[in-house]
Motif scaffolding. Sequence first.
Motif, PDB file in Angstrom:
ATOM      1  N   ILE A  20       0.979  -0.868  -0.442  1.00 47.26           N
ATOM      2  CA  ILE A  20       0.039  -0.248  -0.094  1.00 47.26           C
ATOM      3  C   ILE A  20       0.880   1.256   0.090  1.00 47.26           C
ATOM      4  O   ILE A  20       0.836   1.990  -0.858  1.00 47.26           O
ATOM      5  CB  ILE A  20      -0.753  -0.359   1.635  1.00 47.26           C
ATOM      6  CG1 ILE A  20      -2.274  -1.227   0.969  1.00 47.26           C
ATOM      7  CG2 ILE A  20      -1.820   1.645   1.959  1.00 47.26           C
ATOM      8  CD1 ILE A  20      -2.847  -0.357  -0.377  1.00 47.26           C
ATOM      9  N   LEU A  21       1.981   1.303   0.942  1.00 52.02           N
ATOM     10  CA  LEU A  21       2.704   2.615   0.968  1.00 52.02           C
ATOM     11  C   LEU A  21       3.645   2.997  -0.199  1.00 52.02           C
ATOM     12  O   LEU A  21       3.509   3.814  -1.043  1.00 52.02           O
ATOM     13  CB  LEU A  21       3.596   2.707   2.037  1.00 52.02           C
ATOM     14  CG  LEU A  21       4.468   3.373   2.516  1.00 52.02           C
ATOM     15  CD1 LEU A  21       4.118   4.421   2.678  1.00 52.02           C
ATOM     16  CD2 LEU A  21       5.622   2.842   3.353  1.00 52.02           C
ATOM     17  N   SER A  22       3.810   1.346  -1.266  1.00 52.00           N
ATOM     18  CA  SER A  22       4.651   1.647  -2.043  1.00 52.00           C
ATOM     19  C   SER A  22       3.813   2.005  -3.122  1.00 52.00           C
ATOM     20  O   SER A  22       4.483   2.938  -4.568  1.00 52.00           O
ATOM     21  CB  SER A  22       5.209   0.464  -2.782  1.00 52.00           C
ATOM     22  OG  SER A  22       6.606   0.001  -0.823  1.00 52.00           O
ATOM     23  N   ASP A  23       3.105   1.217  -3.370  1.00 52.78           N
ATOM     24  CA  ASP A  23       1.835   2.012  -4.642  1.00 52.78           C
ATOM     25  C   ASP A  23       1.936   4.021  -4.120  1.00 52.78           C
ATOM     26  O   ASP A  23       1.828   4.478  -4.812  1.00 52.78           O
ATOM     27  CB  ASP A  23       0.762   1.219  -4.781  1.00 52.78           C
ATOM     28  CG  ASP A  23       0.415   0.432  -5.023  1.00 52.78           C
ATOM     29  OD1 ASP A  23       1.614  -0.152  -5.264  1.00 52.78           O
ATOM     30  OD2 ASP A  23      -0.589  -0.517  -4.575  1.00 52.78           O
ATOM     31  N   LEU A  24       1.795   4.695  -3.686  1.00 50.54           N
ATOM     32  CA  LEU A  24       1.097   6.071  -2.804  1.00 50.54           C
ATOM     33  C   LEU A  24       1.897   6.286  -3.119  1.00 50.54           C
ATOM     34  O   LEU A  24       2.470   7.249  -4.146  1.00 50.54           O
ATOM     35  CB  LEU A  24       0.899   6.062  -1.870  1.00 50.54           C
ATOM     36  CG  LEU A  24       0.564   7.447  -0.757  1.00 50.54           C
ATOM     37  CD1 LEU A  24      -0.673   8.257  -1.727  1.00 50.54           C
ATOM     38  CD2 LEU A  24       0.199   7.428   0.458  1.00 50.54           C
ATOM     39  N   ALA A  25       3.536   6.294  -2.774  1.00 50.28           N
ATOM     40  CA  ALA A  25       4.742   6.942  -2.391  1.00 50.28           C
ATOM     41  C   ALA A  25       5.384   6.896  -3.964  1.00 50.28           C
ATOM     42  O   ALA A  25       6.224   7.795  -4.332  1.00 50.28           O
ATOM     43  CB  ALA A  25       5.793   5.716  -1.575  1.00 50.28           C
ATOM     44  N   PHE A  26       5.492   5.861  -4.944  1.00 49.51           N
ATOM     45  CA  PHE A  26       5.751   6.142  -6.568  1.00 49.51           C
ATOM     46  C   PHE A  26       4.504   6.994  -6.994  1.00 49.51           C
ATOM     47  O   PHE A  26       5.557   8.099  -7.739  1.00 49.51           O
ATOM     48  CB  PHE A  26       5.748   5.052  -6.691  1.00 49.51           C
ATOM     49  CG  PHE A  26       6.673   3.975  -6.463  1.00 49.51           C
ATOM     50  CD1 PHE A  26       7.720   4.179  -5.619  1.00 49.51           C
ATOM     51  CD2 PHE A  26       6.377   2.390  -5.830  1.00 49.51           C
ATOM     52  CE1 PHE A  26       8.900   3.662  -4.979  1.00 49.51           C
ATOM     53  CE2 PHE A  26       7.266   1.377  -5.119  1.00 49.51           C
ATOM     54  CZ  PHE A  26       8.564   1.902  -4.947  1.00 49.51           C
ATOM     55  N   ALA A  27       3.160   6.200  -6.930  1.00 49.68           N
ATOM     56  CA  ALA A  27       2.761   7.801  -7.585  1.00 49.68           C
ATOM     57  C   ALA A  27       2.844   9.178  -7.325  1.00 49.68           C
ATOM     58  O   ALA A  27       2.818  10.257  -8.285  1.00 49.68           O
ATOM     59  CB  ALA A  27       1.629   7.232  -7.318  1.00 49.68           C
ATOM     60  N   LEU A  28       2.973   9.810  -6.001  1.00 44.67           N
ATOM     61  CA  LEU A  28       3.595  11.091  -5.880  1.00 44.67           C
ATOM     62  C   LEU A  28       4.679  11.655  -6.206  1.00 44.67           C
ATOM     63  O   LEU A  28       4.704  12.569  -6.616  1.00 44.67           O
ATOM     64  CB  LEU A  28       2.978  11.011  -3.922  1.00 44.67           C
ATOM     65  CG  LEU A  28       1.841  11.007  -3.125  1.00 44.67           C
ATOM     66  CD1 LEU A  28       2.009  10.784  -1.812  1.00 44.67           C
ATOM     67  CD2 LEU A  28       1.104  11.927  -3.507  1.00 44.67           C
ATOM     68  N   ALA A  29       5.717  10.190  -5.498  1.00 45.48           N
ATOM     69  CA  ALA A  29       7.432  10.857  -6.611  1.00 45.48           C
ATOM     70  C   ALA A  29       7.057  11.210  -7.873  1.00 45.48           C
ATOM     71  O   ALA A  29       7.968  12.140  -7.713  1.00 45.48           O
ATOM     72  CB  ALA A  29       8.244   9.890  -6.513  1.00 45.48           C
ATOM     73  N   ALA A  30       6.403  10.211  -8.596  1.00 46.14           N
ATOM     74  CA  ALA A  30       6.103  10.406 -10.273  1.00 46.14           C
ATOM     75  C   ALA A  30       5.080  12.021  -9.751  1.00 46.14           C
ATOM     76  O   ALA A  30       5.670  12.384 -11.292  1.00 46.14           O
ATOM     77  CB  ALA A  30       5.213   9.263 -11.023  1.00 46.14           C
ATOM     78  N   ARG A  31       4.225  12.470  -9.510  1.00 54.57           N
ATOM     79  CA  ARG A  31       3.862  13.581  -9.790  1.00 54.57           C
ATOM     80  C   ARG A  31       4.423  14.902  -8.967  1.00 54.57           C
ATOM     81  O   ARG A  31       4.158  15.753  -9.284  1.00 54.57           O
ATOM     82  CB  ARG A  31       2.194  13.312  -9.001  1.00 54.57           C
ATOM     83  CG  ARG A  31       1.217  12.830  -9.494  1.00 54.57           C
ATOM     84  CD  ARG A  31       0.269  12.521  -7.818  1.00 54.57           C
ATOM     85  NE  ARG A  31      -1.085  11.685  -9.752  1.00 54.57           N
ATOM     86  CZ  ARG A  31      -0.639  10.448 -10.014  1.00 54.57           C
ATOM     87  NH1 ARG A  31       0.350   9.916  -9.808  1.00 54.57           N
ATOM     88  NH2 ARG A  31      -2.103  10.270 -10.407  1.00 54.57           N
ATOM     89  N   GLY A  32       5.781  14.724  -9.042  1.00 58.24           N
ATOM     90  CA  GLY A  32       6.727  15.945  -8.397  1.00 58.24           C
ATOM     91  C   GLY A  32       6.830  15.641  -6.841  1.00 58.24           C
ATOM     92  O   GLY A  32       8.200  16.655  -6.800  1.00 58.24           O
ATOM     93  N   HIS A  33       6.111  14.952  -6.122  1.00 56.24           N
ATOM     94  CA  HIS A  33       6.796  15.394  -4.813  1.00 56.24           C
ATOM     95  C   HIS A  33       8.096  14.704  -4.337  1.00 56.24           C
ATOM     96  O   HIS A  33       8.454  13.683  -4.822  1.00 56.24           O
ATOM     97  CB  HIS A  33       5.507  14.716  -3.610  1.00 56.24           C
ATOM     98  CG  HIS A  33       4.095  15.269  -4.149  1.00 56.24           C
ATOM     99  ND1 HIS A  33       3.846  16.564  -3.345  1.00 56.24           N
ATOM    100  CD2 HIS A  33       3.116  15.095  -4.762  1.00 56.24           C
ATOM    101  CE1 HIS A  33       2.857  17.055  -3.680  1.00 56.24           C
ATOM    102  NE2 HIS A  33       2.384  15.990  -4.152  1.00 56.24           N
TER     103      HIS A  33
END
Length: 434
Positions: A20-33
Amino acid sequence: MAIYFINRFFYPDHAATSQILSDLAFALAARGHEIHIITSRLRYDDASQRLRAAETIKGVHVHRIWSTGFGRGRLAGRFIDYATFYASLVFSLLKHVRRADVVVAKTDPPMLSVIAGPLCRLRRAVAVNWLQDIFPEVVLASPERAAWWKRAGFNILAALRTRSCRLAATNVVLGARMAERVKSWAPTIETTVIANWAVGEEVRPVPASANGLRKDWGLERAFVIGYSGNLGRAHEMATFVQAFDALHQRFGQTSKVTLPDGRTLQALFIGGGALYEALRAHVEVQGPTWVRFEPYMPREALAESLSVPDVHLVSLRPELEGLIVPSKIYGIAAAGRAAVFVGDPDGEVARLLKAGDAGLTVAPGDGEGLAEALLALARDSERTAQMGVNARAMFDDAFDVGHAIAAWEQLLARLGAPAPDAALHRLPASRDSL
């Protein structure tokens, strides 16, 4: 502004909280966070393995702190693992976190918010708690452990936990029942409901005719009752056993149950856990033989494995409502399958199934009722299939990963971390990136 997530496991580990955390972290990083993970060097399923202390994966900066690795086998060893993780966490937060950073503490190990909260105040960072379960109540709900935890200072632990939730900017909870539970401690506690999810691009309905696993397991002409994932102490086993006993007694067959349309009935348990092993031991001794057991499936096989059953079983002991949400329901819905929930008729999963017309609910202990519900679904294939279609529609509307990412971005913006322009601010990938 950096965003730090704290959890004991992270990619490439396959623990549920890690995924769950990996899905969220990678998605937020891809959005520039700017995303940082503070985690252990351990693997959930193999404490003897050690992962790299620091690396950047898909734009996410991973800081793996030291802890002992006794693993989950013994309670004393687990406590030592927790204690050493807490100690290393203090040093890591003091080293990395700066003013106005957002620090999101999950709940593995328990009581992370009690450690992270004061350090966030010291650094003038924003503290957020992400409650995957609620400790220590979740342990107190276990009858065999309740007396021990009372002696160990349950009230003190609960008071510390509640104070850390009151001081956090918000507490992310998984459903309405959990929000009600948290608010019951103090009305001033801020909560934000963001459900867990499945990834709809990965888990989609696979027709029986195209499902390789169904063919490999010889289930082409079967109505399959499935259970997928962990079957542990938080779940129900006795009602399953009662229902299976009722079915084979009704049909007078332990080797197979033949339905009026010629199909056979097959129960399929995929996964593991304490009650999984107990159920397998029971079946090996007493039958019925039409209950099959398979190990956990890799993530890339979930679309097929979750599509093998015609209907899935989900369970939760009623006293754990508001403390845990069985997140397997989202994968089941993504696979377009109906579910029968064994638990509180007003529980989180029961509410979802009723609202979406995606399944049925049976009270714990009502084995005859569960047997009747399963037979009704087996005899009305059209109705069962429509419930599966409804489940996928419910998933698309609310529980695909994109909904959760959008909710997290809205929350982060409210906390002062608006989404940057991903095209201009994407984090550079290191040589270690995957």
